[in-house]
Scaffold this motif. Structure first.
Motif, PDB file in Angstrom:
ATOM      1  N   GLN A 299      59.534  -5.230 107.918  1.00 25.10           N
ATOM      2  CA  GLN A 299      60.890  -4.772 108.186  1.00 25.10           C
ATOM      3  C   GLN A 299      61.832  -5.246 107.086  1.00 25.10           C
ATOM      4  N   ALA A 300      62.944  -4.553 106.939  1.00 25.92           N
ATOM      5  CA  ALA A 300      63.963  -4.959 105.966  1.00 25.92           C
ATOM      6  C   ALA A 300      64.433  -6.377 106.264  1.00 25.92           C
ATOM      7  N   GLY A 301      64.593  -7.163 105.206  1.00 23.49           N
ATOM      8  CA  GLY A 301      65.079  -8.527 105.349  1.00 23.49           C
ATOM      9  C   GLY A 301      63.998  -9.568 105.565  1.00 23.49           C
ATOM     10  N   GLN A 302      62.767  -9.151 105.821  1.00 19.87           N
ATOM     11  CA  GLN A 302      61.690 -10.111 106.025  1.00 19.87           C
ATOM     12  C   GLN A 302      61.204 -10.676 104.694  1.00 19.87           C
ATOM     13  N   ARG A 303      60.624 -11.877 104.783  1.00 25.87           N
ATOM     14  CA  ARG A 303      59.975 -12.467 103.621  1.00 25.87           C
ATOM     15  C   ARG A 303      58.513 -12.039 103.612  1.00 25.87           C
ATOM     16  N   VAL A 304      58.102 -11.402 102.519  1.00 23.94           N
ATOM     17  CA  VAL A 304      56.736 -10.904 102.394  1.00 23.94           C
ATOM     18  C   VAL A 304      56.098 -11.511 101.156  1.00 23.94           C
ATOM     19  N   LEU A 305      54.899 -12.050 101.313  1.00 18.90           N
ATOM     20  CA  LEU A 305      54.159 -12.588 100.170  1.00 18.90           C
ATOM     21  C   LEU A 305      52.912 -11.745  99.938  1.00 18.90           C
ATOM     22  N   VAL A 306      52.684 -11.392  98.680  1.00 18.35           N
ATOM     23  CA  VAL A 306      51.488 -10.640  98.291  1.00 18.35           C
ATOM     24  C   VAL A 306      50.657 -11.533  97.380  1.00 18.35           C
ATOM     25  N   ASN A 307      49.492 -11.949  97.849  1.00 16.20           N
ATOM     26  CA  ASN A 307      48.573 -12.734  97.033  1.00 16.20           C
ATOM     27  C   ASN A 307      47.670 -11.769  96.274  1.00 16.20           C
ATOM     28  N   GLY A 308      47.640 -11.929  94.953  1.00 17.39           N
ATOM     29  CA  GLY A 308      46.961 -10.942  94.115  1.00 17.39           C
ATOM     30  C   GLY A 308      47.898  -9.796  93.805  1.00 17.39           C
ATOM     31  N   ALA A 309      49.134 -10.132  93.461  1.00 13.17           N
ATOM     32  CA  ALA A 309      50.190  -9.127  93.313  1.00 13.17           C
ATOM     33  C   ALA A 309      50.023  -8.244  92.091  1.00 13.17           C
ATOM     34  N   ALA A 310      49.224  -8.660  91.113  1.00 16.25           N
ATOM     35  CA  ALA A 310      49.074  -7.869  89.893  1.00 16.25           C
ATOM     36  C   ALA A 310      47.829  -7.005  89.909  1.00 16.25           C
ATOM     37  N   GLY A 311      47.075  -7.016  91.015  1.00 17.45           N
ATOM     38  CA  GLY A 311      45.844  -6.250  91.088  1.00 17.45           C
ATOM     39  C   GLY A 311      46.057  -4.818  91.537  1.00 17.45           C
ATOM     40  N   GLY A 312      44.942  -4.120  91.764  1.00 15.42           N
ATOM     41  CA  GLY A 312      45.009  -2.711  92.111  1.00 15.42           C
ATOM     42  C   GLY A 312      45.749  -2.427  93.393  1.00 15.42           C
ATOM     43  N   VAL A 313      45.530  -3.247  94.428  1.00 19.51           N
ATOM     44  CA  VAL A 313      46.268  -3.105  95.685  1.00 19.51           C
ATOM     45  C   VAL A 313      47.624  -3.790  95.593  1.00 19.51           C
ATOM     46  N   GLY A 314      47.645  -4.950  94.975  1.00 22.46           N
ATOM     47  CA  GLY A 314      48.862  -5.755  94.917  1.00 22.46           C
ATOM     48  C   GLY A 314      50.028  -5.077  94.229  1.00 22.46           C
ATOM     49  N   THR A 315      49.773  -4.358  93.138  1.00 23.92           N
ATOM     50  CA  THR A 315      50.879  -3.697  92.430  1.00 23.92           C
ATOM     51  C   THR A 315      51.531  -2.627  93.303  1.00 23.92           C
ATOM     52  N   PHE A 316      50.730  -1.955  94.125  1.00 23.02           N
ATOM     53  CA  PHE A 316      51.295  -0.986  95.072  1.00 23.02           C
ATOM     54  C   PHE A 316      52.009  -1.704  96.215  1.00 23.02           C
TER      55      PHE A 316
END
Length: 329
Positions: free
Chosen positions: A146-163
């Motif tokens: 949801q808008a305003g939430q804190r979201v962390l993406v581990n592996g942010a530069a990978g194939g799934v992470g960049t999306f």
């Protein structure tokens, strides 16, 4: 036609370029002239028959690959359509899930294809299906971001992470991307408000807690990931790159489901998209984001069809920046 074939399970060197018969579109099928095909962790798992438990489950093959020609993601032009196929005609530019895409032609079904956005090259379009659909499910469908939430993406530069970074930012979340220092600028440009260099910081130290964590790497124990999660937060584990030759992602996903039964936090698995998994609606949702200008594929590097084995090696090393793509035509 030219295709990359595989006669046995093994390392990338088992792949070879060969002449094979061109498939024919039967009832309900679409023959695609492949212009580009993306490489995924899914592909090297299938190449090695890994994890072993997958062989017993019937999707990979028991003693040899179930499919002689590998590959899933593709972009190209419709070459022919079988009976009962509506909405597609020869010459249409498409992208989607095409089993056997490491070849000049591949067969699929109409529900696994969508029109290629005009603004994308075939290489960019091929990078979309598995990576973008998995990210969409992880962030929006399973993570319920949801808008305003804190979201962390581990592996942010990978194939799934960049999306995933782009999708979470488009939903109005405050995104933190975990990646190497060399990819920090890329992840920030994709919409991450904060970037964590995994070599210098431990995002599981509990100093910051997140509403949603999408873990594409599987390099932290579940107990540590939960420490970084808000009391009512959601951990989404993507099994695409999970290690372990015997159980791999299957084992880690089962442990996650078992822990979820006793946790206040939501602990949810998401397996990589494959032909049995994605829906036409998922693909259309991704295309809508691309056409709105909020989602852009990141192509790391391209390989010729003859160099597919080298591309697989690159993805298997786990350091791809976005997607690696094979240029077929």
């Amino acid at each position: 036609m030219k295709a990359i074939v595989q006669e046995r399970f093994g390392p990338p060197d088992t792949l070879r370029l060969a002449d094979t018969d061109r498939p024919t579109a039967g009832a309900g099928q679409v023959l695609v002239r492949v212009h580009a095909a993306a490489l995924n962790p899914y592909d090297w798992h299938m190449l090695r028959g890994d994890p072993y438990v997958a062989r017993l489950m019937g999707g990979v093959g028991l003693t040899r690959p179930k499919r002689r020609v590998a590959g899933i993601d593709a972009a190209g032009r419709v070459e022919a359509v079988g009976a009962d196929v509506h909405g597609l005609e020869p010459g249409d530019e498409v992208l989607g899930f095409c089993p056997g895409s490491f070849a000049e032609y591949a067969l699929t079904t109409a529900d696994l294809l969508v029109p290629k956005p005009v603004g994308l090259t075939f290489e960019q379009a091929a990078a979309v299906p598995m990576g973008a659909v998995t990210a969409l499910r992880g962030i929006r469908t399973v993570g319920r971001t949801q808008a305003g939430q804190r979201v962390l993406v581990n592996g942010a530069a990978g194939g799934v992470g960049t999306f995933a970074v782009q999708i979470a930012a488009a939903l109005g979340a405050e995104v933190t991307g975990v990646c190497s220092a060399r990819n920090a600028d890329l992840v920030a440009a994709l919409g991450a408000a904060h970037v964590v260099d995994y070599a210098q910081e431990d995002f599981t130290d509990g100093r910051v807690r997140y509403d949603v964590i999408l873990d594409n790497v599987g390099n932290r124990p579940l107990s540590r990931l939960r420490r970084a999660l808000a009391p009512s937060g959601t951990l989404v584990a993507n099994g695409g790159g999970s290690p372990g030759h015997v159980f791999g992602a299957v084992g880690s996903m089962l442990r996650l489901v078992a822990a979820d039964a006793f946790a206040r936090q939501r602990l949810r698995p998401i397996l990589p998209s494959a032909p049995a998994g994605p829906s036409h609606e998922d693909l259309l949702a991704v295309i809508a984001l691309i056409e709105a200008g909020t989602l852009t594929p990141v192509v790391d590097r391209t390989y010729s069809l003859a160099d597919t084995a080298e591309g697989v090696r690159h993805v298997e090393r786990g350091h791809a920046r976005g997607k690696a793509v094979i240029t077929v035509l």
